[in-house]
Design a protein around this motif. Structure first.
Motif, PDB file in Angstrom:
ATOM      1  N   GLU A   1       0.830  -1.207   0.000  1.00 36.67           N
ATOM      2  CA  GLU A   1       0.000   0.000   0.000  1.00 36.67           C
ATOM      3  C   GLU A   1       0.869   1.263   0.000  1.00 36.67           C
ATOM      4  N   VAL A   2       1.901   1.266   0.833  1.00 37.62           N
ATOM      5  CA  VAL A   2       2.780   2.435   0.883  1.00 37.62           C
ATOM      6  C   VAL A   2       3.509   2.613  -0.444  1.00 37.62           C
ATOM      7  N   GLU A   3       4.013   1.525  -1.015  1.00 35.22           N
ATOM      8  CA  GLU A   3       4.687   1.611  -2.319  1.00 35.22           C
ATOM      9  C   GLU A   3       3.758   2.197  -3.376  1.00 35.22           C
ATOM     10  N   ARG A   4       2.529   1.685  -3.413  1.00 38.59           N
ATOM     11  CA  ARG A   4       1.553   2.176  -4.393  1.00 38.59           C
ATOM     12  C   ARG A   4       1.281   3.665  -4.192  1.00 38.59           C
ATOM     13  N   ASP A   5       1.093   4.074  -2.947  1.00 42.39           N
ATOM     14  CA  ASP A   5       0.789   5.473  -2.668  1.00 42.39           C
ATOM     15  C   ASP A   5       1.963   6.388  -3.013  1.00 42.39           C
ATOM     16  N   CYS A   6       3.191   5.921  -2.777  1.00 41.16           N
ATOM     17  CA  CYS A   6       4.369   6.716  -3.148  1.00 41.16           C
ATOM     18  C   CYS A   6       4.440   6.909  -4.665  1.00 41.16           C
ATOM     19  N   ILE A   7       4.224   5.838  -5.389  1.00 44.54           N
ATOM     20  CA  ILE A   7       4.275   5.918  -6.857  1.00 44.54           C
ATOM     21  C   ILE A   7       3.180   6.838  -7.381  1.00 44.54           C
ATOM     22  N   ASN A   8       1.978   6.705  -6.835  1.00 40.14           N
ATOM     23  CA  ASN A   8       0.872   7.558  -7.288  1.00 40.14           C
ATOM     24  C   ASN A   8       1.123   9.021  -6.968  1.00 40.14           C
ATOM     25  N   LEU A   9       1.696   9.278  -5.786  1.00 41.61           N
ATOM     26  CA  LEU A   9       1.967  10.666  -5.405  1.00 41.61           C
ATOM     27  C   LEU A   9       2.970  11.304  -6.364  1.00 41.61           C
ATOM     28  N   ILE A  10       4.028  10.574  -6.686  1.00 47.49           N
ATOM     29  CA  ILE A  10       5.038  11.103  -7.610  1.00 47.49           C
ATOM     30  C   ILE A  10       4.433  11.327  -8.995  1.00 47.49           C
ATOM     31  N   ALA A  11       3.635  10.375  -9.455  1.00 46.55           N
ATOM     32  CA  ALA A  11       3.067  10.462 -10.801  1.00 46.55           C
ATOM     33  C   ALA A  11       2.063  11.599 -10.929  1.00 46.55           C
ATOM     34  N   ARG A  12       1.286  11.844  -9.890  1.00 48.51           N
ATOM     35  CA  ARG A  12       0.198  12.819  -9.980  1.00 48.51           C
ATOM     36  C   ARG A  12       0.584  14.222  -9.533  1.00 48.51           C
ATOM     37  N   HIS A  13       1.513  14.314  -8.577  1.00 50.26           N
ATOM     38  CA  HIS A  13       1.788  15.621  -7.972  1.00 50.26           C
ATOM     39  C   HIS A  13       3.198  16.146  -8.263  1.00 50.26           C
ATOM     40  N   HIS A  14       4.068  15.312  -8.781  1.00 48.04           N
ATOM     41  CA  HIS A  14       5.423  15.728  -9.154  1.00 48.04           C
ATOM     42  C   HIS A  14       6.123  16.521  -8.047  1.00 48.04           C
ATOM     43  N   PRO A  15       6.244  15.943  -6.860  1.00 50.59           N
ATOM     44  CA  PRO A  15       6.914  16.679  -5.771  1.00 50.59           C
ATOM     45  C   PRO A  15       8.375  16.944  -6.115  1.00 50.59           C
ATOM     46  N   VAL A  16       8.914  17.987  -5.511  1.00 48.70           N
ATOM     47  CA  VAL A  16      10.308  18.357  -5.761  1.00 48.70           C
ATOM     48  C   VAL A  16      11.012  18.599  -4.428  1.00 48.70           C
ATOM     49  N   ALA A  17      12.340  18.677  -4.515  1.00 44.52           N
ATOM     50  CA  ALA A  17      13.187  19.033  -3.373  1.00 44.52           C
ATOM     51  C   ALA A  17      12.868  18.160  -2.150  1.00 44.52           C
TER      52      ALA A  17
END
Length: 213
Positions: free
Chosen positions: A56-72
């Motif tokens: 679940e955590v892996e999936r949520d991390c991947i989705n967050l990066i794909a959808r929100h493009h966090p930086v720094a």
């Protein structure tokens, strides 16, 4: 939901994983010391819950990066979370290994009573490292990482003490000795995963990768 809210959700999942991993480790050691097969099976069966949280955590991390493009800093925390979850899942795997030793037929350990302090130190390193990660506290993370040397020394001392006991004595069986040494090694590895969590915290907070290598 903003990136900050998503990261807080990840933190909540990591906190839950940490609590489950600690409980699994405590139960595994209790099963090992008392030759409690039923308790050992509880640990083995309970590993799937930790694995599910990890996925679940892996999936949520991947989705967050794909959808929100966090930086720094945000991106470093998402990546750190991915890695921290993996370390906690592996602590659970080590708990299963310890528990399975209590499932050996006619298992009646004569060793292991002296592992309480080592086990507590190993589990505390992981728990304190996760708290530092959740608090984004790099200074505490460095202190936690340094405690892994104390755990390594304690594990080495237990191994040396056992070999001294074996010299010239009728001593415990080879099965007992082998299981004891493997358990000491597993506890050392639990501490290593805690050190990893601490190192990733320092990197996420300060962009300092020195403890990672």
């Amino acid at each position: 939901m903003a990136v900050d809210g998503r990261i807080e959700d990840l933190h909540a999942s990591v906190r839950t994983m940490s609590e489950v991993a600690r409980e699994q480790l405590d139960l595994a050691l209790a099963a090992y010391r008392s030759a409690d097969g039923a308790l050992a099976r509880t640990v083995v069966d309970g590993d799937e819950a930790l694995d599910a949280l990890h996925r679940e955590v892996e999936r949520d991390c991947i989705n967050l990066i794909a959808r929100h493009h966090p930086v720094a800093t945000d991106l470093r925390f998402v990546v750190a979370t991915f890695k921290v979850a993996t370390d906690l899942e592996r602590v659970g795997d080590l708990a299963v290994k310890i528990a399975k030793r209590a499932l050996v037929e006619d298992w009646a350990p004569t060793l292991g009573d002296d592992l309480d302090d080592v086990a507590e130190l190993a589990a505390d390193i992981v728990e304190d490292a996760v708290h530092a990660y959740l608090d984004r506290d790099a200074d505490t993370a460095r202190e936690v990482a340094a405690r892994d040397d104390e755990l390594d020394a304690a594990c080495e001392a237990r191994t040396e003490a056992l070999f001294r006991e074996l010299v010239g004595s009728g001593g415990p069986s080879m099965t007992d000795v082998s299981s004891y040494l493997l358990t000491v090694r597993d506890l050392e590895r639990v501490g290593d995963h805690g050190e990893n969590v601490a190192a990733r915290t320092v990197y996420a907070v300060e962009n300092d990768a020195a403890l990672l290598y």
